[in-house]
Write a protein that holds these residues in place. Structure first.
Motif, PDB file in Angstrom:
ATOM      1  N   ASP A  67       0.845  -1.189   0.000  1.00  0.00           N
ATOM      2  CA  ASP A  67       0.000   0.000   0.000  1.00  0.00           C
ATOM      3  C   ASP A  67       0.885   1.246   0.000  1.00  0.00           C
ATOM      4  OD1 ASP A  67      -1.919   1.974   0.425  1.00  0.00           O
ATOM      5  OD2 ASP A  67      -2.958   0.843   1.998  1.00  0.00           O
ATOM      6  N   SER A  70       1.854   3.173   3.117  1.00  0.00           N
ATOM      7  CA  SER A  70       2.975   2.786   3.979  1.00  0.00           C
ATOM      8  C   SER A  70       4.144   3.761   3.879  1.00  0.00           C
ATOM      9  CB  SER A  70       3.443   1.365   3.645  1.00  0.00           C
ATOM     10  OG  SER A  70       3.979   1.314   2.329  1.00  0.00           O
ATOM     11  N   TYR A  76       1.318   4.342   9.630  1.00  0.00           N
ATOM     12  CA  TYR A  76       1.022   3.047   9.009  1.00  0.00           C
ATOM     13  C   TYR A  76       1.679   1.910   9.779  1.00  0.00           C
ATOM     14  CZ  TYR A  76       0.301  -0.493   5.369  1.00  0.00           C
ATOM     15  OH  TYR A  76      -0.083  -1.621   4.689  1.00  0.00           O
ATOM     16  N   GLN A 124       2.915  -7.127   5.176  1.00  0.00           N
ATOM     17  CA  GLN A 124       2.292  -5.923   4.633  1.00  0.00           C
ATOM     18  C   GLN A 124       2.589  -5.683   3.159  1.00  0.00           C
ATOM     19  OE1 GLN A 124       5.167  -5.357   6.467  1.00  0.00           O
ATOM     20  NE2 GLN A 124       6.315  -4.260   4.887  1.00  0.00           N
ATOM     21  N   GLY A 128      -1.197  -5.115   0.555  1.00  0.00           N
ATOM     22  CA  GLY A 128      -1.414  -3.676   0.412  1.00  0.00           C
ATOM     23  C   GLY A 128      -2.588  -3.286  -0.455  1.00  0.00           C
ATOM     24  N   HIS A 162      -4.415  -3.495   8.999  1.00  0.00           N
ATOM     25  CA  HIS A 162      -4.397  -3.366   7.540  1.00  0.00           C
ATOM     26  C   HIS A 162      -4.847  -4.652   6.846  1.00  0.00           C
ATOM     27  CE1 HIS A 162      -2.426   0.394   8.208  1.00  0.00           C
ATOM     28  NE2 HIS A 162      -1.316  -0.152   8.679  1.00  0.00           N
TER      29      HIS A 162
END
Length: 295
Positions: A67, A70, A76, A124, A128, A162
């Motif tokens: 993402d 981030s 984040y 992560q 994302g 997230h």
């Protein structure tokens, strides 16, 4: 497998780049926390790949990238010791034109076209794109989901805020016996659409429930999308392990993948952060076109 090809396209997009420690790529004998806090070097930027497969049942993603929030949102990542660990692990660069949405648009798709998003694991840089995939089925192994529910998820690389987003349709799969001898030594997995073209295989080690996706098309080189089982397909073929994960599980998974090559000649291994992945995919696709033109 039926002779008609249910897959019309395989492509790769990259949601920015990441620099990691050389020990992260491996191989290394150092303990994770030793190299994490002592290493002064970074690798050259490596891609953050997501793979796009156009199947007759709809567009399938394998991983969804990182993402951009981030790198634009100061909140984040967690703060404190966990935040320090994340900052020591990786440095990201993600431009406005390097989002999952932008990558799909560049291939002629909308996010609404994605029917299924397979998540190799829940770190992560693989989840994302989840905020824009509310219309898709999100496939994850049940083992990986259970790992998310364990104690101190952030310390183990899982940013639950997230991941467990409202409106997502999670499909937590349990592997079942595979009857196809061509997939040995994998005896369990999950045939995504029941036609043998997209088969999920358990390759734990980087995380407890990590998945790989085998893509098979009649008369074409098979592809194995392996997430973070390796950061370099040549290291994997040599049996070398990265510096992050459960060594025993990774060793077993790497052994199985290399044994699978004997069953599936020409197998192309495509990892999430291997700079050679996009060129390897392009070469495999060019070989297919040349073979098709020759006939």
């Amino acid at each position: 497998m039926p002779s008609a090809d249910p897959i019309s396209r395989v492509a790769v997009i990259s949601t920015g780049s990441v620099a990691i420690r050389p020990e992260h790529v491996g191989p290394t004998r150092k303990n994770l926390y030793v190299w994490l806090f002592t290493s002064r070097r970074w690798t050259a930027p490596r891609p953050i790949n997501a793979y796009v497969i156009e199947h007759r049942e709809g567009v399938v993603l394998f991983d969804t990238g990182q993402d951009r929030a981030s790198v634009t949102d100061a909140d984040y990542f967690p703060s404190g010791l966990n935040g320090l660990i994340y900052s020591r692990l990786a440095k990201f660069e993600i431009g406005p034109a390097q989002t999952l949405t932008a990558g799909l648009t560049g291939l002629g798709y909308r996010t609404d076209d994605v029917r299924t998003a397979v998540i190799s694991h829940l770190h992560q840089d693989h989840i994302g794109g989840l905020p824009v995939l509310g219309g898709a089925d999100v496939v994850i192994s049940r083992d990986e989901w259970q790992a998310l529910s364990g104690p101190m998820p952030e310390a183990r690389g899982f940013l639950r805020s997230h991941i467990d987003l409202p409106g997502l349709r999670w499909n937590r799969i349990t592997h079942e016996p595979l009857a196809d001898p061509a997939l040995m030594p994998f005896t369990d997995g999950h045939d995504l659409y029941g036609d043998g073209s997209l088969v999920l295989l358990p390759t734990p080690g980087h995380t407890p429930g990590s998945l790989s996706l085998l893509v098979r098309r009649p008369g074409r080189a098979p592809l194995l999308l392996v997430g973070d089982l390796t950061y370099d397909a040549e290291l994997l073929s040599a049996g070398k392990l990265p510096g992050v994960g459960d060594k025993r599980q990774m060793s077993e998974a790497v052994h199985k993948v290399n044994a699978l090559r004997a069953r599936l000649p020409g197998l192309v291994v495509l990892a999430a952060h291997d700079p050679g992945a996009a060129p390897s995919l392009a070469a495999a696709l060019a070989e297919e076109r040349n073979a098709h033109d020759a006939h």
